[in-house]
Design an enzyme around this catalytic site. Structure first.
Site, mmCIF file in Angstrom:
data_model
loop_
_atom_site.group_PDB
_atom_site.id
_atom_site.type_symbol
_atom_site.label_atom_id
_atom_site.label_comp_id
_atom_site.label_asym_id
_atom_site.label_seq_id
_atom_site.Cartn_x
_atom_site.Cartn_y
_atom_site.Cartn_z
ATOM 1 N N HIS A 216 -113.342 -95.789 38.669
ATOM 2 C CA HIS A 216 -112.866 -95.050 40.186
ATOM 3 C C HIS A 216 -112.577 -94.272 39.425
ATOM 4 O O HIS A 216 -112.400 -93.084 38.534
ATOM 5 C CB HIS A 216 -110.963 -96.162 39.993
ATOM 6 C CG HIS A 216 -110.719 -96.548 38.660
ATOM 7 N ND1 HIS A 216 -109.488 -97.050 39.547
ATOM 8 C CD2 HIS A 216 -110.148 -96.321 38.151
ATOM 9 C CE1 HIS A 216 -108.253 -97.233 38.447
ATOM 10 N NE2 HIS A 216 -109.063 -96.895 37.278
ATOM 11 N N ALA B 247 -101.145 -92.334 47.212
ATOM 12 C CA ALA B 247 -102.864 -92.391 46.770
ATOM 13 C C ALA B 247 -103.044 -93.396 47.669
ATOM 14 O O ALA B 247 -103.309 -93.897 48.088
ATOM 15 C CB ALA B 247 -103.020 -92.879 45.364
ATOM 16 N N GLN C 48 -116.880 -92.550 45.679
ATOM 17 C CA GLN C 48 -115.201 -92.741 46.184
ATOM 18 C C GLN C 48 -114.708 -91.228 46.464
ATOM 19 O O GLN C 48 -115.338 -90.437 45.830
ATOM 20 C CB GLN C 48 -114.531 -92.962 44.871
ATOM 21 C CG GLN C 48 -115.022 -94.596 44.989
ATOM 22 C CD GLN C 48 -113.513 -95.602 44.021
ATOM 23 O OE1 GLN C 48 -113.148 -94.819 43.176
ATOM 24 N NE2 GLN C 48 -113.577 -97.076 43.875
ATOM 25 N N TRP D 53 -111.876 -104.241 37.362
ATOM 26 C CA TRP D 53 -112.941 -103.195 37.088
ATOM 27 C C TRP D 53 -113.603 -103.328 35.709
ATOM 28 O O TRP D 53 -113.494 -103.394 35.011
ATOM 29 C CB TRP D 53 -112.189 -101.574 36.919
ATOM 30 C CG TRP D 53 -111.733 -101.592 37.747
ATOM 31 C CD1 TRP D 53 -112.067 -101.068 38.856
ATOM 32 C CD2 TRP D 53 -110.302 -101.378 38.121
ATOM 33 N NE1 TRP D 53 -111.215 -100.762 39.565
ATOM 34 C CE2 TRP D 53 -109.945 -101.017 39.664
ATOM 35 C CE3 TRP D 53 -109.009 -102.248 37.527
ATOM 36 C CZ2 TRP D 53 -108.828 -101.062 40.349
ATOM 37 C CZ3 TRP D 53 -107.816 -102.275 37.892
ATOM 38 C CH2 TRP D 53 -107.453 -101.852 39.866
ATOM 39 N N ARG E 242 -120.063 -99.062 37.599
ATOM 40 C CA ARG E 242 -119.180 -100.431 37.311
ATOM 41 C C ARG E 242 -120.431 -101.018 37.351
ATOM 42 O O ARG E 242 -121.287 -101.011 37.501
ATOM 43 C CB ARG E 242 -118.880 -101.006 38.076
ATOM 44 C CG ARG E 242 -117.610 -101.093 38.721
ATOM 45 C CD ARG E 242 -116.894 -100.943 40.222
ATOM 46 N NE ARG E 242 -115.336 -100.362 40.456
ATOM 47 C CZ ARG E 242 -114.559 -100.075 41.391
ATOM 48 N NH1 ARG E 242 -114.207 -101.750 41.832
ATOM 49 N NH2 ARG E 242 -113.526 -99.808 42.067
ATOM 50 N N VAL F 252 -100.190 -98.902 41.970
ATOM 51 C CA VAL F 252 -99.475 -98.503 43.339
ATOM 52 C C VAL F 252 -98.092 -99.899 43.826
ATOM 53 O O VAL F 252 -98.527 -101.179 43.446
ATOM 54 C CB VAL F 252 -99.991 -98.624 43.988
ATOM 55 C CG1 VAL F 252 -101.071 -97.038 44.552
ATOM 56 C CG2 VAL F 252 -101.594 -99.786 44.771
#
Ligand code: FA5
Length: 244
Positions: free
Chosen positions: A72, A208, A112, A44, A98, A155
């Site tokens: 994000h 998620a 997003q 990112w 970004r 995650v």
């Protein structure tokens, strides 16, 4: 497009919430298991901000640390979990930023939609079910979904997912997803403890996802270049009044 996506998830029992665009390094990175100097931060490219604006935390407390434009919508996972106890289902639409070289499919500013579901016994099957429902709502009974393994620090396991677009005859790569990493739950409970709140994320699991809204709209409406969205050309924008 954003309204349509939020509407689909509302009908599935999700609540829509929003978060700040100016965010702290802690919520955007550290609490999501992306520590400073970790190579994953390179995923990112970040607009850092100078000075301090007196940023508010999830419960109105003052947040210290370096500020940035959120890269994000995932920091809202942490903010929401700090302030609420499971079970819950949320979606978070919003603008993200970004520091990127732009091209036909990459903008420096885009949208997003984040999803977060936490409770007892939530599994990857629930995640697949949610994305499947999205595919059906967008493209009807002939649509299908595809998951492929990929790494995101927050995650485990992580996946990128695509939806089959029957009319276009192709897979649409929409975004990333996975099961909430235990380290994220730990960071949330540690933060709650600092605020004098009891732990709330032991013995729960969650999934998620985060998808790119413009990429979906481009394919749906045949828009060839993402830069049209923010280019300010009326000839382009007027065609989509009330739609995007
Ligand atoms: C993320 O930003 C993760 N936060 C997604 C996530 C959420 C993973 C929850 C796991 C759990 P990524 O950087 O891949 O992941 O961005 C997600 C989507 O945003 C991409 O698939 C793409 O559709 C869109 N996107 C990313 N960069 C750009 C860009 N520069 N311009 C337009 N859309 C972009």
């Amino acid at each position: 497009m954003e309204r349509e996506l939020v509407g689909i998830f509302r009908s599935l029992g999700y609540q829509a919430v929003e978060g700040p665009e100016v965010e702290s390094e802690f919520f955007n990175f550290d609490a999501l298991n992306i520590p400073e100097h970790h190579p994953a931060r390179d995923m990112w490219d970040t607009f850092w901000l100078e000075g301090s604006l007196g940023l508010e935390g999830p419960l109105g407390e003052e947040v210290r640390g370096r500020l940035l434009l959120r890269t994000h919508t995932s920091p809202m996972q942490v903010r929401y979990m700090v302030a609420h106890t499971p079970p819950f289902r949320i979606v978070v639409p919003g603008r993200v930023f970004r520091f990127e070289q732009t091209d036909a499919t990459h903008e420096a500013v885009f949208h997003q939609l984040e999803g977060l579901v936490v409770g007892e016994g939530i599994t990857m099957a629930h995640l697949k079910g949610a994305i499947y429902e999205l595919a059906q709502a967008l493209y009807g009974p002939h649509s299908k979904v595809r998951f492929q393994p990929i790494y995101f620090p927050f995650v485990e396991p992580g996946a990128q997912f695509a939806i089959w677009w029957p009319e276009g005859g192709k897979w649409l790569e929409l975004g990333g997803a996975g099961m909430v990493h235990p380290k994220v739950f730990q960071a949330v409970d540690a933060y709650r403890e600092r605020l004098g709140l009891p732990p709330a994320y032991q013995g729960v699991t969650g999934f998620a996802f985060g998808l790119g809204v413009e990429r979906l709209a481009m394919l749906r409406y045949g828009i060839p270049d993402i830069r049209y969205f923010f280019g300010g050309r009326l000839k382009v924008l007027e065609q989509f009044r009330g739609v995007l």
